[in-house]
Design a protein around this motif. Structure first.
Motif, PDB file in Angstrom:
ATOM      1  N   ASP A   4      -8.187  10.376  -0.497  1.00  0.00           N
ATOM      2  CA  ASP A   4      -8.475   8.960  -0.275  1.00  0.00           C
ATOM      3  C   ASP A   4      -7.204   8.118  -0.358  1.00  0.00           C
ATOM      4  O   ASP A   4      -6.988   7.217   0.463  1.00  0.00           O
ATOM      5  CB  ASP A   4      -9.497   8.457  -1.293  1.00  0.00           C
ATOM      6  CG  ASP A   4     -10.894   9.010  -1.033  1.00  0.00           C
ATOM      7  OD1 ASP A   4     -11.199   9.340   0.124  1.00  0.00           O
ATOM      8  OD2 ASP A   4     -11.674   9.104  -1.995  1.00  0.00           O
ATOM      9  N   ASP A   5      -6.358   8.408  -1.357  1.00  0.00           N
ATOM     10  CA  ASP A   5      -5.117   7.647  -1.483  1.00  0.00           C
ATOM     11  C   ASP A   5      -4.200   7.876  -0.287  1.00  0.00           C
ATOM     12  O   ASP A   5      -3.572   6.934   0.216  1.00  0.00           O
ATOM     13  CB  ASP A   5      -4.392   8.049  -2.767  1.00  0.00           C
ATOM     14  CG  ASP A   5      -5.078   7.527  -4.022  1.00  0.00           C
ATOM     15  OD1 ASP A   5      -5.990   6.690  -3.888  1.00  0.00           O
ATOM     16  OD2 ASP A   5      -4.713   7.967  -5.127  1.00  0.00           O
ATOM     17  N   VAL A  34       0.839  -1.196   0.000  1.00  0.00           N
ATOM     18  CA  VAL A  34       0.000   0.000   0.000  1.00  0.00           C
ATOM     19  C   VAL A  34       0.876   1.249   0.000  1.00  0.00           C
ATOM     20  O   VAL A  34       0.651   2.202  -0.758  1.00  0.00           O
ATOM     21  CB  VAL A  34      -0.936   0.013   1.230  1.00  0.00           C
ATOM     22  CG1 VAL A  34      -1.689   1.341   1.333  1.00  0.00           C
ATOM     23  CG2 VAL A  34      -1.922  -1.144   1.151  1.00  0.00           C
ATOM     24  N   GLU A  60      -5.496   6.006   2.727  1.00  0.00           N
ATOM     25  CA  GLU A  60      -5.219   4.573   2.644  1.00  0.00           C
ATOM     26  C   GLU A  60      -3.796   4.299   3.145  1.00  0.00           C
ATOM     27  O   GLU A  60      -3.547   3.315   3.847  1.00  0.00           O
ATOM     28  CB  GLU A  60      -5.383   4.078   1.209  1.00  0.00           C
ATOM     29  CG  GLU A  60      -5.195   2.568   1.074  1.00  0.00           C
ATOM     30  CD  GLU A  60      -5.387   2.070  -0.345  1.00  0.00           C
ATOM     31  OE1 GLU A  60      -5.486   0.829  -0.517  1.00  0.00           O
ATOM     32  OE2 GLU A  60      -5.420   2.887  -1.275  1.00  0.00           O
ATOM     33  N   TYR A  61      -2.884   5.189   2.798  1.00  0.00           N
ATOM     34  CA  TYR A  61      -1.504   5.103   3.269  1.00  0.00           C
ATOM     35  C   TYR A  61      -1.459   5.252   4.790  1.00  0.00           C
ATOM     36  O   TYR A  61      -0.820   4.460   5.490  1.00  0.00           O
ATOM     37  CB  TYR A  61      -0.685   6.198   2.587  1.00  0.00           C
ATOM     38  CG  TYR A  61       0.752   6.306   3.033  1.00  0.00           C
ATOM     39  CD1 TYR A  61       1.763   5.654   2.336  1.00  0.00           C
ATOM     40  CD2 TYR A  61       1.110   7.091   4.129  1.00  0.00           C
ATOM     41  CE1 TYR A  61       3.094   5.773   2.731  1.00  0.00           C
ATOM     42  CE2 TYR A  61       2.432   7.210   4.524  1.00  0.00           C
ATOM     43  CZ  TYR A  61       3.420   6.545   3.824  1.00  0.00           C
ATOM     44  OH  TYR A  61       4.723   6.666   4.216  1.00  0.00           O
ATOM     45  N   SER A  86      -2.674   2.286   6.587  1.00  0.00           N
ATOM     46  CA  SER A  86      -1.790   1.120   6.523  1.00  0.00           C
ATOM     47  C   SER A  86      -0.818   1.097   7.692  1.00  0.00           C
ATOM     48  O   SER A  86      -0.311   0.041   8.077  1.00  0.00           O
ATOM     49  CB  SER A  86      -1.012   1.117   5.196  1.00  0.00           C
ATOM     50  OG  SER A  86       0.070   2.033   5.219  1.00  0.00           O
TER      51      SER A  86
END
Length: 258
Positions: free
Chosen positions: A211-212, A21, A215-216, A219
């Motif tokens: 959003d990206d 990710v 997500e990071y 993680s």
């Protein structure tokens, strides 16, 4: 929580693959188009027939699309069986490569065995750094090179600053208190290597998707939904106002010889 906390490391690399990710975000939004892996390989000096050991190979992505030197023996290792499995899925069958689960603190090879040893962003995970470096030095041939990459105190500073704003509501994994960083790595290496050169890689993230980036963040961190949503809204606001969320990187490589 530090990113070198043993429980955090196990959750990131043994119980799941959070590494992919994070690699995806760096691949998509890094401003330096040379790319980290390309830069890293530019630092290596390999010769025909070399014996090469990578410690903490992760998914093997560093070698993706690359061939081993002619007649070389490349051993890719990681303490996580999941990472070794993924590396073998990516590179298995490629001439010159072998794979095994291994702890850097107990390298199962004889003295003076390798022409080059690579430790890419992993030494700060070693519970006993001195033991790890001692093993790397022991198994490196005289005249061989130890390539150790790591991050510095200012890595992802803007994101870490944001974490601090939410620290009362959630526990974040910071790049802080690292046992092996750009700042203190030279001192640690000096006990085992006589030649040490630090080379820095200049880059930053220019993220255009909240959003990206979240997500990071997720993680690394197990966030309550309210904190996740509030952070996402803050990042989205920054992206809307500035066109991107710019995050400085601070990374480099120590090139060492005994």
């Amino acid at each position: 929580m530090g990113i070198n906390d043993p429980a955090h490391v196990r959750g990131q690399y043994v119980e799941k693959d959070a590494l992919s990710v994070r690699a995806s975000l760096h691949a998509q939004y890094s401003a330096n188009k040379q790319g980290w892996a390309n830069w890293v390989f530019q630092q290596f000096v390999f010769s025909e027939g070399d014996a090469i050991l990578e410690i903490g190979c992760g998914t093997g992505a560093l070698w993706a699309g690359r061939l081993a030197p002619k007649n070389a023996r490349v051993v890719l290792t990681d303490f996580s069986p999941l990472m070794v499995e993924k590396a073998q899925a990516l590179l298995g069958g490629t001439a010159g490569f072998s794979f095994r689960t291994m702890d850097i603190q107990e390298i199962p090879f004889p003295e003076n065995n390798f022409d080059a040893i690579i430790a890419n962003h992993m030494l700060y995970h070693a519970p006993d750094l001195d033991k790890a470096l001692g093993e790397a030095s022991r198994t490196l041939k005289d005249g061989g090179a130890f390539y150790a990459t790591t991050i510095g105190e200012n890595n992802l500073k803007e994101l870490n600053d944001m974490y601090r704003g939410y620290s009362d509501a959630a526990d974040f994994a910071y790049s802080k208190g690292l046992t092996f960083s750009l700042e203190n790595g030279g001192d640690a290496l000096g006990k085992y290597f006589s030649e040490i050169e630090l080379r820095r890689y200049v880059d930053c993230l220019e993220v255009t998707s909240a959003d990206d980036l979240m997500e990071y963040v997720a993680s690394y961190n197990d966030l309550p939904k309210a904190v996740f949503d509030e952070m996402r809204d803050e990042i989205a606001g920054i992206v809307k106002a500035r066109g991107m969320f710019r995050i400085e990187k601070d990374a480099g490589m120590f090139v060492c010889r005994k």
